[in-house]
Design a protein around this motif. Structure first.
Motif, PDB file in Angstrom:
ATOM      1  N   ARG A   2      13.415  -6.756   4.831  1.00  0.00           N
ATOM      2  CA  ARG A   2      15.255  -6.579   4.294  1.00  0.00           C
ATOM      3  C   ARG A   2      15.764  -5.033   3.186  1.00  0.00           C
ATOM      4  O   ARG A   2      16.724  -5.164   2.864  1.00  0.00           O
ATOM      5  CB  ARG A   2      15.282  -7.908   2.758  1.00  0.00           C
ATOM      6  N   ARG A   3      14.310  -4.609   2.368  1.00  0.00           N
ATOM      7  CA  ARG A   3      14.693  -3.286   2.028  1.00  0.00           C
ATOM      8  C   ARG A   3      12.679  -2.579   2.959  1.00  0.00           C
ATOM      9  O   ARG A   3      11.804  -3.076   2.379  1.00  0.00           O
ATOM     10  CB  ARG A   3      14.195  -3.539   0.643  1.00  0.00           C
ATOM     11  N   ILE A   4      13.570  -1.146   2.961  1.00  0.00           N
ATOM     12  CA  ILE A   4      12.455  -0.344   3.159  1.00  0.00           C
ATOM     13  C   ILE A   4      12.236   0.831   2.196  1.00  0.00           C
ATOM     14  O   ILE A   4      13.736   1.257   2.222  1.00  0.00           O
ATOM     15  CB  ILE A   4      13.230   0.228   4.643  1.00  0.00           C
ATOM     16  N   VAL A   5      11.254   1.052   1.457  1.00  0.00           N
ATOM     17  CA  VAL A   5      11.677   2.157   0.826  1.00  0.00           C
ATOM     18  C   VAL A   5      10.863   3.931   1.661  1.00  0.00           C
ATOM     19  O   VAL A   5       9.619   3.409   2.910  1.00  0.00           O
ATOM     20  CB  VAL A   5      10.694   2.161  -0.106  1.00  0.00           C
ATOM     21  N   VAL A   6      11.210   4.757   1.612  1.00  0.00           N
ATOM     22  CA  VAL A   6      10.878   6.232   1.934  1.00  0.00           C
ATOM     23  C   VAL A   6      11.281   7.463   1.129  1.00  0.00           C
ATOM     24  O   VAL A   6      11.732   6.975  -0.133  1.00  0.00           O
ATOM     25  CB  VAL A   6      11.547   6.880   3.170  1.00  0.00           C
ATOM     26  N   ALA A   7       9.687   6.900   0.419  1.00  0.00           N
ATOM     27  CA  ALA A   7       9.529   7.855  -0.152  1.00  0.00           C
ATOM     28  C   ALA A   7       9.214   9.462  -0.788  1.00  0.00           C
ATOM     29  O   ALA A   7       8.058   9.673   0.686  1.00  0.00           O
ATOM     30  CB  ALA A   7       7.746   7.127  -1.159  1.00  0.00           C
ATOM     31  N   GLY A   8      10.378  10.207   0.125  1.00  0.00           N
ATOM     32  CA  GLY A   8      10.054  11.412  -0.194  1.00  0.00           C
ATOM     33  C   GLY A   8      10.721  11.871   0.554  1.00  0.00           C
ATOM     34  O   GLY A   8      11.132  11.100   1.622  1.00  0.00           O
ATOM     35  N   ALA A   9      12.238  12.415  -0.213  1.00  0.00           N
ATOM     36  CA  ALA A   9      13.461  12.700  -0.032  1.00  0.00           C
ATOM     37  C   ALA A   9      13.817  13.979   1.083  1.00  0.00           C
ATOM     38  O   ALA A   9      14.290  15.483   0.519  1.00  0.00           O
ATOM     39  CB  ALA A   9      14.663  13.625  -0.572  1.00  0.00           C
ATOM     40  N   SER A  10      12.006  14.308   1.806  1.00  0.00           N
ATOM     41  CA  SER A  10      12.183  15.604   2.726  1.00  0.00           C
ATOM     42  C   SER A  10      12.369  15.575   4.266  1.00  0.00           C
ATOM     43  O   SER A  10      13.158  14.577   4.466  1.00  0.00           O
ATOM     44  CB  SER A  10      10.624  15.625   2.503  1.00  0.00           C
ATOM     45  N   ALA A  11      12.552  16.533   5.116  1.00  0.00           N
ATOM     46  CA  ALA A  11      12.557  16.721   6.651  1.00  0.00           C
ATOM     47  C   ALA A  11      12.196  15.271   6.754  1.00  0.00           C
ATOM     48  O   ALA A  11      12.569  14.313   7.961  1.00  0.00           O
ATOM     49  CB  ALA A  11      12.422  17.979   7.529  1.00  0.00           C
ATOM     50  N   ALA A  12      10.556  14.840   7.048  1.00  0.00           N
ATOM     51  CA  ALA A  12      10.439  13.685   6.919  1.00  0.00           C
ATOM     52  C   ALA A  12      11.022  12.471   7.031  1.00  0.00           C
ATOM     53  O   ALA A  12      11.074  11.750   7.843  1.00  0.00           O
ATOM     54  CB  ALA A  12       8.689  13.924   7.487  1.00  0.00           C
ATOM     55  N   GLY A  13      11.254  12.350   5.102  1.00  0.00           N
ATOM     56  CA  GLY A  13      11.980  11.126   4.787  1.00  0.00           C
ATOM     57  C   GLY A  13      13.321  10.960   5.582  1.00  0.00           C
ATOM     58  O   GLY A  13      13.425   9.928   5.327  1.00  0.00           O
ATOM     59  N   LEU A  14      14.075  11.857   5.174  1.00  0.00           N
ATOM     60  CA  LEU A  14      15.824  11.817   6.188  1.00  0.00           C
ATOM     61  C   LEU A  14      15.167  11.340   7.267  1.00  0.00           C
ATOM     62  O   LEU A  14      16.023  10.902   7.544  1.00  0.00           O
ATOM     63  CB  LEU A  14      16.383  13.421   5.756  1.00  0.00           C
ATOM     64  N   ALA A  15      14.187  12.105   8.223  1.00  0.00           N
ATOM     65  CA  ALA A  15      14.205  11.956   9.769  1.00  0.00           C
ATOM     66  C   ALA A  15      14.108  10.283   9.839  1.00  0.00           C
ATOM     67  O   ALA A  15      14.646   9.697  11.284  1.00  0.00           O
ATOM     68  CB  ALA A  15      13.579  13.105  10.545  1.00  0.00           C
ATOM     69  N   ALA A  16      13.404   9.751   8.805  1.00  0.00           N
ATOM     70  CA  ALA A  16      13.098   8.327   9.203  1.00  0.00           C
ATOM     71  C   ALA A  16      14.410   7.620   8.925  1.00  0.00           C
ATOM     72  O   ALA A  16      14.556   6.307   9.417  1.00  0.00           O
ATOM     73  CB  ALA A  16      11.755   8.081   8.191  1.00  0.00           C
ATOM     74  N   ALA A  17      14.570   7.466   7.943  1.00  0.00           N
ATOM     75  CA  ALA A  17      15.718   6.820   6.620  1.00  0.00           C
ATOM     76  C   ALA A  17      16.626   6.720   8.384  1.00  0.00           C
ATOM     77  O   ALA A  17      17.786   5.780   8.205  1.00  0.00           O
ATOM     78  CB  ALA A  17      16.451   7.410   6.156  1.00  0.00           C
ATOM     79  N   GLU A  18      17.086   8.171   8.786  1.00  0.00           N
ATOM     80  CA  GLU A  18      18.374   7.955  10.371  1.00  0.00           C
ATOM     81  C   GLU A  18      17.817   7.358  11.116  1.00  0.00           C
ATOM     82  O   GLU A  18      18.127   6.580  11.656  1.00  0.00           O
ATOM     83  CB  GLU A  18      18.221   9.608  10.472  1.00  0.00           C
ATOM     84  N   THR A  19      16.795   7.168  11.234  1.00  0.00           N
ATOM     85  CA  THR A  19      16.345   6.306  13.136  1.00  0.00           C
ATOM     86  C   THR A  19      16.389   5.117  11.877  1.00  0.00           C
ATOM     87  O   THR A  19      16.055   3.960  13.084  1.00  0.00           O
ATOM     88  CB  THR A  19      14.203   7.135  12.813  1.00  0.00           C
ATOM     89  N   LEU A  20      15.380   4.641  11.076  1.00  0.00           N
ATOM     90  CA  LEU A  20      16.377   3.157  10.603  1.00  0.00           C
ATOM     91  C   LEU A  20      16.951   2.811  10.944  1.00  0.00           C
ATOM     92  O   LEU A  20      17.681   1.878  11.301  1.00  0.00           O
ATOM     93  CB  LEU A  20      15.178   3.062   8.943  1.00  0.00           C
TER      94      LEU A  20
END
Length: 402
Positions: A2-20
């Motif tokens: 229900r909730r995923i947290v990405v710690a770090g608004a970095s290139a890696a963090g953004l790529a993870a968020a977009e992929t999710l």
């Protein structure tokens, strides 16, 4: 989930968020960033931004509309300060606590300091956008800059500053810049390149202290007894992974968040980018790679494996990085550090265009090209990905074209 947290608004963090989102996650997606800025690209900071060729907004990784489409619970200017893996909660610097079903750690790194270079006006580091803008405002023709550390960042800043007409002194304790990482041929070539462009390169020398004099000028004291007068000093002596906030979490944080080959650090917890140390099955060792391409690729891989652990795939890329110094492009594939041999296989360093292959054990593990066409390097990437035996490589000749 229900909730995923990405710690770090970095290139890696953004790529993870977009992929999710791309992979179908429709729950609450919280992206936490310690800086107040929307996710931006860091490689241009030491080059285009510092040189004044790019305005800061050009470093943005995505337009506002694209970020809005991700429907993020965006927490900027708020650092992650603690992790409770039992309760599955991330503590934030604003006092909030955010629960999670899945967590991706992408908190990156911070500059390593020097005891001899205490924080002061005119003594800089370069990691974030604000750092780059502060330094840019102080660089102009006729001013003097001392760069401490001739790694890739220090060399790139020296190059950008010289293009602005700044007098640059580059101080490096090793006898050859970057030799431990890329070998003596490449390191020696870079040393000549900087000297040819007017950089005062001081090798085999350490900074022992800094004194502030009249009109804000600094006297940078070196271990050889000399003093270099400067208006500004940049400390570029490496970085440290941002893992302190994970103390007490139970995660292994030895030089980064230690992960398996799937980028998993614990059940439901993955890491990506500069902060992640993961087991690389191709090179059979644990790596922590501080390069932009790797950050994005690992962010995507970690997101996919978090969503579908039963179908997790090992993260085994051939790492890629590039640098540009005094107009010369340097590109590399593979794992170069800790190599046993570096051999020039094409071109000639004396002519400024060449390609070096790297051996670790009995295997080709990397290749680096200086001022060579990209196609010449890509064929070596394929050979690295195949785990080509070093002896076989030279018995059969250079890899075929792509």
């Amino acid at each position: 989930m229900r909730r995923i947290v990405v710690a770090g608004a970095s290139a890696a963090g953004l790529a993870a968020a977009e992929t999710l989102r791309r992979e179908g996650f429709g729950g609450t997606l919280t992206l936490v960033g310690a800086e107040p800025h929307l996710p931006y690209d860091r490689p241009p900071l030491s080059k285009q931004v510092l040189a004044g060729a790019w305005p800061p907004e050009r470093t943005a990784l995505r337009a506002g509309a694209d970020l809005a489409a991700l429907d993020l619970d965006l927490r900027l200017g708020t650092a992650a300060t603690g992790l409770d893996t039992a309760a599955r909660a991330v503590a934030l610097s604003d006092g909030a606590s955010v629960g999670y079903d899945g967590l991706i750690v992408a908190t990156g790194v911070r500059p390593r300091g020097l005891p001899e270079c205490a924080p002061a006006d005119g003594v800089h580091v370069l990691r974030g956008l604000d750092d780059a803008l502060t330094l840019r405002d102080r660089l102009a023709a006729g001013r003097r800059l001392v760069v401490v550390g001739a790694g890739f960042l220090g060399c790139e800043v020296a190059s950008s500053a010289r293009a602005l007409g700044v007098a640059v002194t580059l101080v490096e304790p090793a006898p050859i810049p970057l030799a431990h990482a890329v070998g003596e041929q490449v390191g020696g070539h870079l040393a000549r390149l900087h000297r040819d462009r007017g950089v005062d390169l001081r090798l085999g020398t350490k900074v022992t202290g800094i004194e502030t004099g009249a009109a804000g000028r600094r006297g940078v004291q070196l271990s050889d007894g000399t003093v270099v007068v400067a208006d500004d000093v940049l400390v570029a002596v490496g970085s440290l992974p941002n893992t302190e906030w994970l103390g007490g979490s139970g995660l292994d944080t030895g030089d980064g968040v230690v992960c398996d080959q799937y980028s998993a650090a614990a059940p439901g917890v993955y890491a990506a980018g500069d902060v992640a140390r993961w087991y690389h099955p191709l090179f059979r060792t644990s790596l922590r790679v501080e390069h932009r391409t790797n950050a994005a690729e690992q962010g995507m891989a970690a997101a996919r494996n978090l969503l579908r652990p039963e179908r997790a795939e090992p993260f085994a890329p051939v790492p890629y990085f590039w640098s540009e110094q005094h107009g010369v492009r340097i590109q590399a594939f593979g794992h170069l550090r800790g190599h046993d041999e570096a051999r020039v296989v094409q071109g000639d360093p004396a002519e400024g265009r060449f390609l070096v292959a790297y051996r670790t054990g009995a295997t080709l593990t990397g290749a680096l090209a200086v001022a060579m066409p990209p196609r010449e390097l890509r064929r070596w990437r394929t050979a690295v990905a195949a785990g080509t035996a070093w002896q076989e490589l030279f018995e059969q000749g250079p890899p075929a074209g792509p």
